[in-house]
Design a protein around this motif. Sequence first.
Motif: not given
Lengths: 454, 183
Positions: A183, A185, A200, A204, A207, A423, A439-440, A443
Amino acid sequence: MKKNLFLIILFYVILKPSISFSLVEIDITRGNLDPMPISVSPFFSDKITDENIKKNLNIENLGIEISRIIENNLEKTGLFDAIEKEAFLQKPDIAHLKPRFEDWALIKSQVLITGKVTSKIINEKDYINIEFKLWDVLGAKMVDGFSLTTTPRSWRRVGHKISDKVYERLTGESGYFDTRIIYVAEEGPKTQRIKKLALMDQDGFNTKYITLGSELVLTPRFNPANDKEITYMSYFRNMPRVYIVNLQTGEQKVVGDFRGMTFAPRFSPDGTKLIMSLAKDGNSEIWVRNLETNIQEKLTDHPSIDTSPSYSPDGKFITFNSDRSGYQQIYVMRSDGSKVKRISFGKGIYGTPVWSPRGDLIAFTKLHKGKFFIGVMRTDGTGERLLTENFYQEAPSWSPNGRIIIFYRETKTDDKGEGFSAKLWSIDLTGYNERLVSTETDASDPSWSSLLGN
Amino acid sequence: MNLSKIFKNVFLVVIFGLIVTACATKKSVKTTTESTTTTKAAETQKADPIEKLDALMQGDVYIGSDTVGELASGVPDRVFFATNETILTTASRETLRKQAAWLRQNSDVTVVVEGHADERGTREYNLALGERRANAAKDYLMTYGVSSDRIKVLSYGKERPVDSGSNPLSWSKNRRSVTVKAN
């Protein structure tokens, strides 16, 4: 007459499970109406194993961690309800050897998963062996299981492989847990977003950032035939072009030699071709490049915008969106560019068609009356079903078994232009079980891999 | 009524029951998990004073001066577009004629025409739309005597908004093509 009807209903309900499998089976078209209670016992390990794992991975109790991966995966399907471990009456080691089924039936568990972790040294290198068993509590027997030996750092993947096996056995569908998501980020203010490629695990974890954020990157997509390879679009040196990246070596190359912006790339199902759009002199057309022969060919020929192409799983057709009718609509053509046919005729505008890996449906984004929908339709355009509605969402991508769609959603900003976020979300094909994918960072543009190879 | 027919009817009833429960569940899920942002969109739109919008937008094309920079003194750097459109308005053509005049006088200058879209469209379509808008501006500059090798085109789609708002006025400022000096 009434009495007959009642009997038949009973007959149907009771008979149904025993028709297909001896084990209780889950009807996944019903979503989360009635999740099945399951118990995932902590995987058992001995003292020596615990010490070795502590040394290798700095994890206190790997057996519990693995059981949590499985619980988390299965619960997120909305089809299963994991029973709290405090309720378990039997110890992990004995349960794995021979469960006392009455104890598990007592806490209403229909299915039990047990396992064992053992550390091993092969050729002076550390390995772990993970054994798992799937038990039918009501039938009082073991119904599946396997044993895997792997390097300690691949332990999460074993948890995913076990989840896949359980899911397959209980639903009759192939699994999707031992997979990754690529994805974009996102960070920073809306007017100056910094975007990086990120990879990732499906849940999740693990990553990794593939690019540094020094140039704008968009729309990464997995090669369905090779989970080590992705394609994406980058603004490297202010030349927006399509690239292919090898995730193992980090090697990347620009695709083709085009004068003009290339974008919207996707691999063919066998990974030998790449379709994309080329924008030149105010017109966007769809091109295909054969990655083995390096021959490239224009597939559409129309003064309108033709973009977002996606192959059918047999590689014979391509769906794409075009505004040749005046507004963005979905079309299907043969993969040589012939027989172009419009398939979307509902109210609103339609974009980002993506062919399901099962071949029977096309997922899309729809804009109607100021709202964005993710939906699916049959490949002839009939049977349109809208799964979710929001202020802004797009870019559906299918799980490899074609049961779940992942997409991204952006929030509306407030009066001061603040509060923007992007997101990842997922939703079942049934329209149930909508979930935020953790996700961190912020995204967008998710793409789901096939089941991972070795 | 034979047995298979009864079975079929019962099956339908069962299915119907499922659908009804299904719909009910779906609704309740939605109201709890989703915020009500979408319904508010229309309200804010209405709440904006009409006189104010009239002064800043014609149809849905931005005609104000906020965010507008200069390519050179007295030469605006950007033109604005209607939703999903690439047609140049009268005002846009006037701006581009000024740009062309200045570029003819400063023949050593090369430019990049950056095409942009608002956030209300899918990413890939917007990349194509931005490219189309930038080329509409480029073509007009060429008509007024700027040679094509002095003009590069770069589409950013919806990736670089100037206004981070989520309302029609903000979107109108973001639907633009901007002429930027490249040297």
